[in-house]
Design a protein around this motif. Structure first.
Motif, PDB file in Angstrom:
ATOM      1  N   THR A  29       8.614  28.872 -24.591  1.00 28.70           N
ATOM      2  CA  THR A  29       8.236  27.536 -24.101  1.00 28.70           C
ATOM      3  C   THR A  29       6.852  27.161 -24.624  1.00 28.70           C
ATOM      4  OG1 THR A  29       7.476  28.656 -22.102  1.00 28.70           O
ATOM      5  CG2 THR A  29       9.607  27.548 -21.987  1.00 28.70           C
ATOM      6  N   LEU A  30       5.922  28.121 -24.506  1.00 27.76           N
ATOM      7  CA  LEU A  30       4.556  27.830 -24.941  1.00 27.76           C
ATOM      8  C   LEU A  30       4.479  27.727 -26.463  1.00 27.76           C
ATOM      9  CD1 LEU A  30       2.471  30.032 -22.467  1.00 27.76           C
ATOM     10  CD2 LEU A  30       3.217  27.674 -22.223  1.00 27.76           C
ATOM     11  N   TRP A 138      14.186  31.895 -16.555  1.00 28.14           N
ATOM     12  CA  TRP A 138      12.935  31.471 -17.194  1.00 28.14           C
ATOM     13  C   TRP A 138      12.427  32.570 -18.137  1.00 28.14           C
ATOM     14  CZ3 TRP A 138       7.531  32.367 -15.098  1.00 28.14           C
ATOM     15  CH2 TRP A 138       6.581  31.722 -15.904  1.00 28.14           C
ATOM     16  N   VAL A 139      11.933  32.142 -19.296  1.00 29.75           N
ATOM     17  CA  VAL A 139      11.590  33.067 -20.380  1.00 29.75           C
ATOM     18  C   VAL A 139      10.660  34.215 -19.969  1.00 29.75           C
ATOM     19  CG1 VAL A 139      11.925  31.379 -22.211  1.00 29.75           C
ATOM     20  CG2 VAL A 139       9.714  31.506 -21.135  1.00 29.75           C
ATOM     21  N   ASN A 188      14.969  26.901 -13.566  1.00 30.67           N
ATOM     22  CA  ASN A 188      14.465  26.610 -14.898  1.00 30.67           C
ATOM     23  C   ASN A 188      15.163  27.617 -15.813  1.00 30.67           C
ATOM     24  OD1 ASN A 188      13.016  26.360 -17.255  1.00 30.67           O
ATOM     25  ND2 ASN A 188      11.048  26.995 -16.400  1.00 30.67           N
ATOM     26  N   LYS A 250       4.166  22.165 -10.278  1.00 28.41           N
ATOM     27  CA  LYS A 250       5.239  21.218 -10.596  1.00 28.41           C
ATOM     28  C   LYS A 250       5.286  20.053  -9.609  1.00 28.41           C
ATOM     29  CE  LYS A 250       6.542  24.397 -13.600  1.00 28.41           C
ATOM     30  NZ  LYS A 250       6.341  24.322 -15.024  1.00 28.41           N
TER      31      LYS A 250
END
Ligand code: GLU
Length: 407
Positions: A29-30, A138-139, A188, A250
């Motif tokens: 994601t980053l 989520w990763v 997510n 969030k």
């Protein structure tokens, strides 16, 4: 030539880094967000649907609380587990929103929910322990497990089951080495929300395996379009084995403020406090003060953002639903869609052969100037993740570009 020589020198040096860091995957994601930023800086008209980050500003009343904290000279080290006043506010929030009773000694405030999760993994996992990850996940769950020298085991699901795992699948994945399972609802990357009934059915399986701890990541709890959030720890006999993770990033548009927290059995909270005391100490003083104000406010104060996300979700589903090859489910929470794009595998688009989701995601970046994240990083190699935490105009333009490329 010079660049080549420099690159090979860096590659050589990297061998001297620890095995730990060399075996750690980069956050997808980053990495995608950084790539999109870099291309934008080069003047490319990139629409980034990669990062899960609200495009709203932090609400005024929270910003004012932070300014007040600066003026009141909150500038010293904070208690490692967070200001007592904040931990009390978190206890009240848990009671109000989740019907969970925690006392302040069960709370640890961290520099973001990611750190909270890493703390828990570090204090509970031993080398060789198994961590169950219902996929897609989520990763960073897999990476954090690797850092703890545990082995992660995926429990697959597909879009046809709304990306939910079944109790039978859970039972089949458990071994004597299983130590922990990660739940994340709203999820997510899929936006899936587990109902109370579904969670209770999974808990029935876990009841038979008392050695397993449950990490329930509820960071998207308020970004929920109907089903409502149910906290895993609210199941009577799961409370003592569950670590509830949350934060303000969030729901309050406070990603950069870096405040996350856990509610946990006291002995686990104590261990996380010890871990954090040796790594980062207490979280940022100003952000903690602002978080007290955020959590004490009625949830209705952030309703306008949720409404907007809901509207955008419907736009994405409508527009993307008309693009051949994008198979969608209806996410009930978070701000992502996670289409199955396996229809494109084996096809040639813009002269490029699409063999997997990474190829497809790169195609969208290079030819449509739209940044997404490959599903491979989330344990779902037939999907891509698209964040709709972007303006309506950007969403419409992005999907129109995608449509042009693939049709
Ligand atoms: N959690 C967000 C995402 O999935 C932020 C990036 C990250 O920390 O992974 O996009």
């Amino acid at each position: 030539m010079i660049a080549k020589r420099r690159d090979s020198a860096i590659t050589k040096k990297m061998k001297q880094l620890s095995d730990r860091i060399n075996s750690l995957p980069t956050s997808a994601t980053l990495a995608m967000a950084a790539k999109a930023r870099e291309l934008k800086e080069q003047g490319k008209d990139i629409i980034s649907l990669s990062l899960g980050e609200p495009d709203f500003n932090t609400p005024e009343f929270i910003k004012e609380a932070a300014i007040q904290a600066i003026n009141e000279d909150y500038n010293s080290y904070t208690p490692v587990n967070g200001y007592l006043e904040l931990r009390e506010a978190i206890c009240k929030k848990f009671k109000r929103d989740n019907n969970l009773s925690y006392n302040p000694n069960q709370i640890v405030v961290s520099t973001g929910a990611k750190q909270s999760i890493a703390n828990v993994a570090q204090v509970l996992l031993n080398p060789g322990d198994e961590v169950l990850l219902p996929a897609p996940y989520w990763v960073s769950y897999s990476a954090i497990s690797i850092l703890s020298e545990a082995t992660y085991v995926e429990i697959p699901s597909t879009i046809d089951t709304d990306f939910k795992i079944t109790p039978e699948q859970l039972e089949a994945a458990i071994t004597p080495k299983t130590k922990m399972i990660f739940f994340n609802s709203p999820n997510n990357p899929s936006g899936t929300v587990y109902t109370e009934e579904e969670y209770r059915a999974l808990a029935k399986v876990l009841e038979k395996h008392p050695q397993i701890y449950i990490l329930s990541d509820e960071i998207y709890e308020h970004i929920n379009y109907g089903t409502g959030n149910f906290s895993f720890a609210a199941i009577e006999n799961m409370y003592d084995r569950t670590i509830t993770v949350n934060g303000v990033a969030k729901a309050f548009a406070m990603t950069g403020w870096r405040i996350g927290y856990i509610g946990a059995p006291e002995w686990i909270a104590k261990a996380c406090n010890k871990m954090q005391g040796q790594i980062t100490s207490g979280a940022n003083c100003i952000a903690q003060r602002a978080t007290i104000t955020a959590l004490e406010a009625p949830v209705t104060k952030i309703g306008y953002m949720v409404e907007e996300f809901n509207k955008r979700r419907d736009i994405v589903l409508d527009l993307l639903g008309k693009v051949k090859g994008f198979k969608l489910n209806k996410p009930e929470g978070a701000f992502y869609v996670f289409p199955d794009i396996s229809y494109f595998f084996g096809k040639k688009i813009k002269g490029q052969k699409i063999s997997n989701a990474s190829d497809f995601s790169m195609l969208l970046l290079e030819h449509a100037n739209v940044a997404t994240v490959t599903g491979e990083a989330f344990g779902a190699p037939e999907c891509i993740r698209m964040s709709y935490a972007a303006s309506e105009d950007q969403i419409r333009e992005a999907i129109s570009r995608i449509k042009k490329i693939v049709s």
